[in-house]
Write a protein that holds these residues in place. Structure first.
Motif, PDB file in Angstrom:
ATOM      1  N   ALA A 196       0.829  -1.203   0.000  1.00  0.00           N
ATOM      2  CA  ALA A 196       0.000   0.000   0.000  1.00  0.00           C
ATOM      3  C   ALA A 196       0.865   1.254   0.000  1.00  0.00           C
ATOM      4  CB  ALA A 196      -0.918   0.000   1.215  1.00  0.00           C
ATOM      5  N   GLY A 197       0.538   2.177  -0.884  1.00  0.00           N
ATOM      6  CA  GLY A 197       1.241   3.444  -0.967  1.00  0.00           C
ATOM      7  C   GLY A 197       2.491   3.429  -1.830  1.00  0.00           C
ATOM      8  N   ASP A 198       2.979   2.234  -2.205  1.00  0.00           N
ATOM      9  CA  ASP A 198       4.173   2.152  -3.054  1.00  0.00           C
ATOM     10  C   ASP A 198       3.835   2.589  -4.486  1.00  0.00           C
ATOM     11  OD1 ASP A 198       5.821   1.192  -1.053  1.00  0.00           O
ATOM     12  OD2 ASP A 198       5.399  -0.905  -1.517  1.00  0.00           O
ATOM     13  N   ARG A 199       4.846   3.024  -5.195  1.00  0.00           N
ATOM     14  CA  ARG A 199       4.681   3.386  -6.599  1.00  0.00           C
ATOM     15  C   ARG A 199       5.199   2.262  -7.491  1.00  0.00           C
ATOM     16  NH1 ARG A 199       7.227   9.278  -5.419  1.00  0.00           N
ATOM     17  NH2 ARG A 199       5.316  10.367  -4.789  1.00  0.00           N
ATOM     18  N   VAL A 200       4.430   1.961  -8.539  1.00  0.00           N
ATOM     19  CA  VAL A 200       4.822   0.954  -9.520  1.00  0.00           C
ATOM     20  C   VAL A 200       4.799   1.626 -10.891  1.00  0.00           C
ATOM     21  CG1 VAL A 200       4.263  -1.249 -10.611  1.00  0.00           C
ATOM     22  CG2 VAL A 200       3.885  -0.936  -8.150  1.00  0.00           C
ATOM     23  N   MET A 201       5.969   1.708 -11.531  1.00  0.00           N
ATOM     24  CA  MET A 201       6.024   2.327 -12.853  1.00  0.00           C
ATOM     25  C   MET A 201       5.669   1.295 -13.916  1.00  0.00           C
ATOM     26  SD  MET A 201       9.110   4.378 -14.808  1.00  0.00           S
ATOM     27  CE  MET A 201       8.886   5.865 -13.821  1.00  0.00           C
ATOM     28  N   VAL A 202       4.729   1.670 -14.797  1.00  0.00           N
ATOM     29  CA  VAL A 202       4.319   0.825 -15.917  1.00  0.00           C
ATOM     30  C   VAL A 202       4.750   1.527 -17.198  1.00  0.00           C
ATOM     31  CG1 VAL A 202       2.429  -0.414 -17.013  1.00  0.00           C
ATOM     32  CG2 VAL A 202       2.337   0.072 -14.551  1.00  0.00           C
ATOM     33  N   PHE A 203       5.614   0.857 -17.955  1.00  0.00           N
ATOM     34  CA  PHE A 203       6.216   1.447 -19.158  1.00  0.00           C
ATOM     35  C   PHE A 203       5.900   0.528 -20.332  1.00  0.00           C
ATOM     36  CE2 PHE A 203       9.800   2.080 -22.114  1.00  0.00           C
ATOM     37  CZ  PHE A 203       9.827   3.461 -22.227  1.00  0.00           C
ATOM     38  N   GLY A 204       4.891   0.883 -21.117  1.00  0.00           N
ATOM     39  CA  GLY A 204       4.524  -0.004 -22.212  1.00  0.00           C
ATOM     40  C   GLY A 204       3.462   0.601 -23.106  1.00  0.00           C
ATOM     41  N   TYR A 205       3.319  -0.012 -24.289  1.00  0.00           N
ATOM     42  CA  TYR A 205       2.243   0.342 -25.198  1.00  0.00           C
ATOM     43  C   TYR A 205       0.943  -0.300 -24.708  1.00  0.00           C
ATOM     44  CZ  TYR A 205       5.940   1.825 -28.434  1.00  0.00           C
ATOM     45  OH  TYR A 205       7.009   2.441 -29.008  1.00  0.00           O
ATOM     46  N   ASN A 206      -0.171   0.116 -25.276  1.00  0.00           N
ATOM     47  CA  ASN A 206      -1.468  -0.466 -24.917  1.00  0.00           C
ATOM     48  C   ASN A 206      -1.450  -1.983 -25.117  1.00  0.00           C
ATOM     49  OD1 ASN A 206      -2.222   2.198 -24.629  1.00  0.00           O
ATOM     50  ND2 ASN A 206      -3.678   2.211 -26.320  1.00  0.00           N
ATOM     51  N   SER A 207      -1.872  -2.708 -24.093  1.00  0.00           N
ATOM     52  CA  SER A 207      -1.934  -4.165 -24.176  1.00  0.00           C
ATOM     53  C   SER A 207      -2.775  -4.669 -23.009  1.00  0.00           C
ATOM     54  CB  SER A 207      -0.535  -4.789 -24.098  1.00  0.00           C
ATOM     55  OG  SER A 207       0.002  -4.654 -22.792  1.00  0.00           O
ATOM     56  N   PRO A 266      10.216   4.424  -7.823  1.00  0.00           N
ATOM     57  CA  PRO A 266       9.215   3.355  -7.771  1.00  0.00           C
ATOM     58  C   PRO A 266       9.733   2.117  -7.051  1.00  0.00           C
ATOM     59  CG  PRO A 266      10.185   3.503  -9.957  1.00  0.00           C
ATOM     60  CD  PRO A 266      10.678   4.689  -9.200  1.00  0.00           C
ATOM     61  N   ARG A 267       8.826   1.418  -6.392  1.00  0.00           N
ATOM     62  CA  ARG A 267       9.183   0.148  -5.752  1.00  0.00           C
ATOM     63  C   ARG A 267       9.562  -0.876  -6.810  1.00  0.00           C
ATOM     64  NH1 ARG A 267      10.571  -1.291  -0.827  1.00  0.00           N
ATOM     65  NH2 ARG A 267       8.816  -0.096   0.041  1.00  0.00           N
ATOM     66  N   HIS A 268       8.881  -0.800  -7.977  1.00  0.00           N
ATOM     67  CA  HIS A 268       9.164  -1.749  -9.046  1.00  0.00           C
ATOM     68  C   HIS A 268       8.803  -1.104 -10.386  1.00  0.00           C
ATOM     69  CE1 HIS A 268      10.406  -5.936  -9.617  1.00  0.00           C
ATOM     70  NE2 HIS A 268       9.706  -5.891 -10.744  1.00  0.00           N
ATOM     71  N   VAL A 269       9.451  -1.570 -11.457  1.00  0.00           N
ATOM     72  CA  VAL A 269       9.160  -1.122 -12.815  1.00  0.00           C
ATOM     73  C   VAL A 269       8.731  -2.327 -13.637  1.00  0.00           C
ATOM     74  CG1 VAL A 269      10.098  -0.098 -14.923  1.00  0.00           C
ATOM     75  CG2 VAL A 269      10.808   0.793 -12.687  1.00  0.00           C
ATOM     76  N   LEU A 270       7.603  -2.198 -14.325  1.00  0.00           N
ATOM     77  CA  LEU A 270       7.126  -3.203 -15.264  1.00  0.00           C
ATOM     78  C   LEU A 270       7.194  -2.600 -16.658  1.00  0.00           C
ATOM     79  CD1 LEU A 270       3.948  -4.310 -13.285  1.00  0.00           C
ATOM     80  CD2 LEU A 270       6.061  -5.621 -13.508  1.00  0.00           C
ATOM     81  N   ALA A 271       7.863  -3.258 -17.587  1.00  0.00           N
ATOM     82  CA  ALA A 271       8.070  -2.669 -18.910  1.00  0.00           C
ATOM     83  C   ALA A 271       7.960  -3.714 -19.999  1.00  0.00           C
ATOM     84  CB  ALA A 271       9.438  -1.986 -18.975  1.00  0.00           C
ATOM     85  N   ASP A 272       7.554  -3.268 -21.199  1.00  0.00           N
ATOM     86  CA  ASP A 272       7.451  -4.187 -22.327  1.00  0.00           C
ATOM     87  C   ASP A 272       8.708  -4.181 -23.187  1.00  0.00           C
ATOM     88  OD1 ASP A 272       7.266  -1.789 -23.667  1.00  0.00           O
ATOM     89  OD2 ASP A 272       5.313  -2.181 -24.576  1.00  0.00           O
ATOM     90  N   THR A 273       9.789  -3.607 -22.655  1.00  0.00           N
ATOM     91  CA  THR A 273      11.079  -3.628 -23.322  1.00  0.00           C
ATOM     92  C   THR A 273      12.156  -3.761 -22.247  1.00  0.00           C
ATOM     93  OG1 THR A 273      12.522  -2.449 -24.885  1.00  0.00           O
ATOM     94  CG2 THR A 273      11.374  -1.121 -23.241  1.00  0.00           C
ATOM     95  N   THR A 274      13.326  -4.228 -22.629  1.00  0.00           N
ATOM     96  CA  THR A 274      14.420  -4.361 -21.662  1.00  0.00           C
ATOM     97  C   THR A 274      14.855  -2.982 -21.193  1.00  0.00           C
ATOM     98  OG1 THR A 274      15.170  -6.371 -22.757  1.00  0.00           O
ATOM     99  CG2 THR A 274      16.727  -5.272 -21.276  1.00  0.00           C
TER     100      THR A 274
END
Length: 518
Positions: free
Chosen positions: A65-76, A114-122
């Motif tokens: 709760a309260g953590d930031r999660v970066m989402v880096f990607g195109y629509n999917s 961010p606590r974590h980064v989720l991305a659709d590229t390396t």
């Protein structure tokens, strides 16, 4: 009237107040298709199950709760699952612009931590990272028990989006839960589509998503169709007008929200006449000024939209979404208008001139908490004043019937194909080239993009003039691809200035237009 954010304002006195409430409102739809992406077709039930399956994946990565999660990607579909699973953890999604340069990505990571980064590229970033594709397994996971989400307050951060603003690196806009939900209240109230008024047999709206969901307009559309049982068809790859024509015909698209550049390219496509577009019932345009010429071309080539289908909207990231809307009748009665305010939006014009034109101020429960990292006393600290009024930076006027007209911008921003570009940021990047003495970035009219970004560069007399290719490669090392100027003038003559030594960009625009042909 009510109160929010410590001041008075218009509010809704009922409706969902949490994201859990929003999610549960969609349980009326089960096997109805929610997402279409290429050959993938995902039902509402499968999507909700995937969100619940992805939630423990995020908690195992340390997201709470309260953590930031970066989402880096195109629509999917995985991008959308990441958004909702982050919310279900009580965490804050950070929706990064997929077109950023590595410099802009690093800036955002350093700013948001961010606590974590989720991305659709390396990615090589200063934060824990996982491939966004890992969430695809959530669609095949067994159905688990739904766990209540952490309690949250309406003023707690819900989302971080980015805007180029008027200077420097992209600015991080923090929206509250009240803001995100309030924007949906506005949209659904205007369209009379509140979820509690719908049931499993309600007709399904079919929408085409081409606007990036990391933009506030694309995100708003995603949430609206999710909450009302709609079907969202997503494109594959970059914008392609031919693909859009095929999808409208194949999927029976009824609603397509687009920026004017997309609309112009669709109308001009050589295969336009060979496709059946009769299913298209609504074509809301926004993100950049909509010309009467474009509206006339749409009415001519798509007569099924003449009576009710066309609309224009105005809003911004800092406003948490849309502030005004005008339907086809409004656009016909008041050419050039962006419509009237949404139900709980207040507008006023600050310091109007003799023609009633001044900066447009807006107050709404949707307005941002503020910019992340902006300290008291900094230039952007007064974007939202103590009474909750957002100083939009747009110049406009209201007519006697309450319709708003946008007359220009007070900030140094170019809108190219729906993307805001901060000219000072572009200038700072180009100025680091060793042969550049001074530079001005500005916009000139463009028939397709709305505005085109141009740069006037003054180079050192004691050095060889840099080439356009050299300057473009240099700028691309810092800027997003859409923020690299496409037209250039390289010279030794100093830039014209106004009193106080501010560059006279109006004169430059006239000079540039006289020397080149758009």
């Amino acid at each position: 009237m009510g109160a929010f954010g410590g001041h008075d304002g218009l509010v809704y006195d009922q409706g969902p107040s949490t994201f859990t409430d929003l999610l549960s409102a969609t349980t009326v739809w089960t096997d109805r298709t929610f997402l279409v992406h290429g050959e993938r077709r995902i039902s509402f039930r499968a999507f909700r199950n995937a969100v619940e399956a992805a939630r423990p994946t995020l908690t195992s990565l340390g997201v709470g709760a309260g953590d930031r999660v970066m989402v880096f990607g195109y629509n999917s579909p995985e991008w959308i699952v990441a958004l909702w699973a982050t919310w279900r953890c009580g965490a804050v999604p950070v929706l990064a612009n997929r077109w950023w340069s590595s410099v802009e990505i690093d800036h955002a990571v350093d700013l948001l931590a961010p606590r974590h980064v989720l991305a659709d590229t390396t990615m090589a970033v200063n934060a824990p990272y996982s491939p966004l594709a890992d969430l695809r397994a959530a669609f095949d996971a067994p159905v688990g028990e739904t766990v209540p989400a952490p309690d949250t307050d309406g003023d707690d951060p819900a989302l971080v989006l980015f805007t180029s603003g008027s200077s420097g690196m992209p600015k991080a806009v923090e929206l509250s839960r009240r803001s995100v939900i309030g924007n949906q209240h506005n949209i659904l109230a205007r369209n009379r589509r509140f979820p509690h008024l719908l049931d499993a047999e309600s007709p399904q709206a079919v929408s085409l998503a081409t606007t990036p969901m990391f933009h506030v307009g694309g995100l708003s559309s995603l949430l609206t169709h999710f909450l009302t049982g709609g079907k969202i068809v997503m494109t594959e790859g970059r914008f392609d007008a031919g693909q859009i024509l095929r999808l409208i015909e194949r999927e029976g698209i009824q609603i397509w929200g687009a920026v004017p550049t997309m609309a112009s390219r669709l109308l001009a496509h050589p295969d336009f006449e060979s496709h059946d577009l009769s299913s298209l019932k609504s074509w809301p345009l926004g993100g950049a000024p909509v010309t009467t010429d474009l509206l006339d071309r749409i009415r001519t080539k798509l007569p099924n939209l003449r009576q009710r289908g066309l609309s224009n909207t105005w809003g911004m990231t800092e406003a948490g979404g849309f502030l005004t809307a005008g339907d086809a009748r409004d656009l016909a009665a008041y050419p050039g208008t962006v419509g009237r305010p949404y139900p709980v939006v207040e507008l006023r014009i600050a310091d109007p001139n003799s023609e009633g034109v001044g900066e447009v101020l807006a107050r709404s429960p949707t307005v941002m908490n503020g910019y992340v990292g902006v300290r008291a006393g900094m230039p952007d600290d007064d974007t939202v004043d103590a009474e909750g009024w957002l100083h939009t930076g747009d110049l406009g006027h209201l007519n006697e019937d309450g319709y708003l007209f946008i007359d220009g911008r007070s900030k140094d921003v170019v809108i190219r194909g729906g993307e805001n570009i901060a000219c000072p940021h572009v200038e700072a990047a180009i100025a680091t080239h060793p042969a550049v003495v001074e530079v001005a970035a500005l916009g000139i009219q463009h028939p397709d993009l709305g505005e085109e970004l141009v740069a006037v560069v003054v180079h050192r007399i004691d050095a060889d003039p840099p080439t356009v290719d050299e300057l473009q490669r240099h700028a691309a090392g810092t800027l997003s691809y859409f923020a690299v100027p496409t037209r250039w003038e390289i010279r030794t003559a100093p830039l014209p200035t106004l009193a106080g030594e501010k560059v006279d960009k109006k004169t430059l625009a006239r000079e540039f237009g006289a020397k080149t042909t758009p």
